[in-house]
Design an enzyme around this catalytic site. Sequence first.
Site, PDB file in Angstrom:
ATOM      1  N   PHE A  24     -15.561   3.474   8.183  1.00  0.00           N
ATOM      2  CA  PHE A  24     -14.145   3.567   7.054  1.00  0.00           C
ATOM      3  C   PHE A  24     -13.340   3.857   5.781  1.00  0.00           C
ATOM      4  O   PHE A  24     -13.197   3.872   5.759  1.00  0.00           O
ATOM      5  CB  PHE A  24     -13.119   2.365   7.544  1.00  0.00           C
ATOM      6  CG  PHE A  24     -12.827   1.434   8.370  1.00  0.00           C
ATOM      7  CD1 PHE A  24     -12.601   0.791   6.786  1.00  0.00           C
ATOM      8  CD2 PHE A  24     -13.894   0.812   8.436  1.00  0.00           C
ATOM      9  CE1 PHE A  24     -13.077  -0.714   6.632  1.00  0.00           C
ATOM     10  CE2 PHE A  24     -14.254  -1.495   8.216  1.00  0.00           C
ATOM     11  CZ  PHE A  24     -13.635  -1.328   7.347  1.00  0.00           C
ATOM     12  N   LYS A  59       0.848  -1.342  -0.100  1.00  0.00           N
ATOM     13  CA  LYS A  59      -0.153   0.153   0.074  1.00  0.00           C
ATOM     14  C   LYS A  59       0.990   1.041  -0.411  1.00  0.00           C
ATOM     15  O   LYS A  59       1.883   1.202   0.234  1.00  0.00           O
ATOM     16  CB  LYS A  59      -1.204   0.136   0.914  1.00  0.00           C
ATOM     17  CG  LYS A  59      -1.948  -1.498   1.516  1.00  0.00           C
ATOM     18  CD  LYS A  59      -2.782  -0.935   2.598  1.00  0.00           C
ATOM     19  CE  LYS A  59      -3.571  -2.054   2.261  1.00  0.00           C
ATOM     20  NZ  LYS A  59      -4.783  -1.852   3.661  1.00  0.00           N
ATOM     21  N   HIS A 118      -1.846  -5.128   1.795  1.00  0.00           N
ATOM     22  CA  HIS A 118      -3.105  -5.989   1.879  1.00  0.00           C
ATOM     23  C   HIS A 118      -2.221  -6.736   1.078  1.00  0.00           C
ATOM     24  O   HIS A 118      -1.950  -7.892  -0.437  1.00  0.00           O
ATOM     25  CB  HIS A 118      -3.908  -6.043   0.409  1.00  0.00           C
ATOM     26  CG  HIS A 118      -5.022  -6.451  -0.679  1.00  0.00           C
ATOM     27  ND1 HIS A 118      -5.772  -6.119   0.222  1.00  0.00           N
ATOM     28  CD2 HIS A 118      -5.420  -6.754  -1.074  1.00  0.00           C
ATOM     29  CE1 HIS A 118      -7.008  -7.280  -0.564  1.00  0.00           C
ATOM     30  NE2 HIS A 118      -6.035  -7.204  -1.161  1.00  0.00           N
ATOM     31  N   THR A 160      -5.447  -7.465  10.494  1.00  0.00           N
ATOM     32  CA  THR A 160      -5.307  -6.906  10.066  1.00  0.00           C
ATOM     33  C   THR A 160      -5.356  -5.467  10.478  1.00  0.00           C
ATOM     34  O   THR A 160      -4.526  -4.092  10.480  1.00  0.00           O
ATOM     35  CB  THR A 160      -7.194  -6.835   9.765  1.00  0.00           C
ATOM     36  OG1 THR A 160      -7.868  -7.534   9.038  1.00  0.00           O
ATOM     37  CG2 THR A 160      -7.543  -4.999   8.850  1.00  0.00           C
ATOM     38  N   GLU A 175      -9.406 -10.013  -7.687  1.00  0.00           N
ATOM     39  CA  GLU A 175      -8.172  -9.001  -7.456  1.00  0.00           C
ATOM     40  C   GLU A 175      -7.429  -8.907  -7.949  1.00  0.00           C
ATOM     41  O   GLU A 175      -6.893  -8.170  -9.173  1.00  0.00           O
ATOM     42  CB  GLU A 175      -7.814  -8.711  -6.384  1.00  0.00           C
ATOM     43  CG  GLU A 175      -9.307  -8.359  -4.845  1.00  0.00           C
ATOM     44  CD  GLU A 175      -8.896  -8.615  -4.179  1.00  0.00           C
ATOM     45  OE1 GLU A 175      -7.760  -9.063  -3.615  1.00  0.00           O
ATOM     46  OE2 GLU A 175      -9.639  -8.200  -2.859  1.00  0.00           O
ATOM     47  N   TYR A 218     -12.485  -2.267  -2.920  1.00  0.00           N
ATOM     48  CA  TYR A 218     -12.874  -2.403  -1.783  1.00  0.00           C
ATOM     49  C   TYR A 218     -13.980  -2.278  -1.548  1.00  0.00           C
ATOM     50  O   TYR A 218     -14.869  -1.463  -1.135  1.00  0.00           O
ATOM     51  CB  TYR A 218     -12.093  -0.967  -1.112  1.00  0.00           C
ATOM     52  CG  TYR A 218     -11.027  -1.892  -0.205  1.00  0.00           C
ATOM     53  CD1 TYR A 218     -10.392  -2.755   0.458  1.00  0.00           C
ATOM     54  CD2 TYR A 218      -9.881  -0.915  -0.974  1.00  0.00           C
ATOM     55  CE1 TYR A 218      -9.563  -3.141   0.536  1.00  0.00           C
ATOM     56  CE2 TYR A 218      -8.494  -1.258  -0.244  1.00  0.00           C
ATOM     57  CZ  TYR A 218      -8.282  -2.447   0.233  1.00  0.00           C
ATOM     58  OH  TYR A 218      -7.303  -2.743   0.667  1.00  0.00           O
ATOM     59  N   ARG A 231      -1.324 -14.278   3.738  1.00  0.00           N
ATOM     60  CA  ARG A 231      -1.967 -13.181   4.980  1.00  0.00           C
ATOM     61  C   ARG A 231      -1.085 -13.627   6.061  1.00  0.00           C
ATOM     62  O   ARG A 231      -1.418 -12.721   7.066  1.00  0.00           O
ATOM     63  CB  ARG A 231      -3.412 -13.902   4.524  1.00  0.00           C
ATOM     64  CG  ARG A 231      -4.579 -13.616   3.900  1.00  0.00           C
ATOM     65  CD  ARG A 231      -5.404 -13.120   4.159  1.00  0.00           C
ATOM     66  NE  ARG A 231      -6.448 -12.610   5.005  1.00  0.00           N
ATOM     67  CZ  ARG A 231      -6.957 -11.423   5.209  1.00  0.00           C
ATOM     68  NH1 ARG A 231      -6.711 -10.606   4.270  1.00  0.00           N
ATOM     69  NH2 ARG A 231      -8.025 -11.399   5.823  1.00  0.00           N
ATOM     70  N   ARG A 242       2.972  -6.712   9.833  1.00  0.00           N
ATOM     71  CA  ARG A 242       1.649  -5.906  10.287  1.00  0.00           C
ATOM     72  C   ARG A 242       2.163  -5.136  11.414  1.00  0.00           C
ATOM     73  O   ARG A 242       2.400  -5.004  12.251  1.00  0.00           O
ATOM     74  CB  ARG A 242       0.594  -5.744   9.995  1.00  0.00           C
ATOM     75  CG  ARG A 242       0.221  -5.763   8.340  1.00  0.00           C
ATOM     76  CD  ARG A 242      -1.503  -6.495   8.195  1.00  0.00           C
ATOM     77  NE  ARG A 242      -1.996  -5.695   7.250  1.00  0.00           N
ATOM     78  CZ  ARG A 242      -3.337  -6.363   6.673  1.00  0.00           C
ATOM     79  NH1 ARG A 242      -3.909  -7.329   7.511  1.00  0.00           N
ATOM     80  NH2 ARG A 242      -3.584  -5.877   5.157  1.00  0.00           N
ATOM     81  N   ASN A 276      -1.791   0.728   6.644  1.00  0.00           N
ATOM     82  CA  ASN A 276      -1.271  -0.667   7.310  1.00  0.00           C
ATOM     83  C   ASN A 276      -0.684  -1.790   6.731  1.00  0.00           C
ATOM     84  O   ASN A 276      -0.472  -3.258   6.528  1.00  0.00           O
ATOM     85  CB  ASN A 276      -2.466  -2.151   7.860  1.00  0.00           C
ATOM     86  CG  ASN A 276      -3.468  -2.410   7.596  1.00  0.00           C
ATOM     87  OD1 ASN A 276      -3.229  -1.822   5.696  1.00  0.00           O
ATOM     88  ND2 ASN A 276      -4.178  -2.783   7.584  1.00  0.00           N
TER      89      ASN A 276
END
Length: 137
Positions: free
Chosen positions: A57, A9, A115, A91, A126, A49, A85, A102, A112
Amino acid sequence: MATTFVMVKPDGVRRGLVGEVIRRMEQKGLRLKAMKLLQVSPELAAQHYAEHQDKPFYPELIAFITSGPSVPMVWEGREAVTVARTIMGATDPVKALPGTLRGDYGLAITENIVHGSDSDASAEREIGLYFAPHELV
Ligand code: GTP
Ligand code: MG
């Protein structure tokens, strides 16, 4: 072979963590299939998203993800979605364990770092948003 979509990100790019994300994925044994540098447009962010559009948010998430260059990637390997992940961590970086991206590098929930797709179906969707079929090597 399973594939997943991972994206560094804008905060991760700004902080010089692209190499660290790639290093950890490679070290685990995942194989890089595609990668590029781009600034996510508001239209692409809304598609990416879409599942969060009614969340409180959401505006902050869209503003952040479009705020600078990101590095989308496709990784291949056994159980790639789960493995990526696990490398990323929870998250919320407050809950992410040390040893995860993270957990080691973040404290803010919006910024964070990275993704990763949450299922095989999300990964397929995606990858299709960010890459044309011929870009997967
Ligand atoms: P992504 O890999 O970015 O999709 O994160 P995730 O799958 O771990 O979480 P999720 O898809 O549920 O949320 C997408 C993004 O929205 C997260 O990465 C966070 O930046 C943000 N987000 C999720 N939950 C919250 C929340 O409760 N508060 C805030 N401020 N942001 C959140
Ligand atoms: Mg998600």
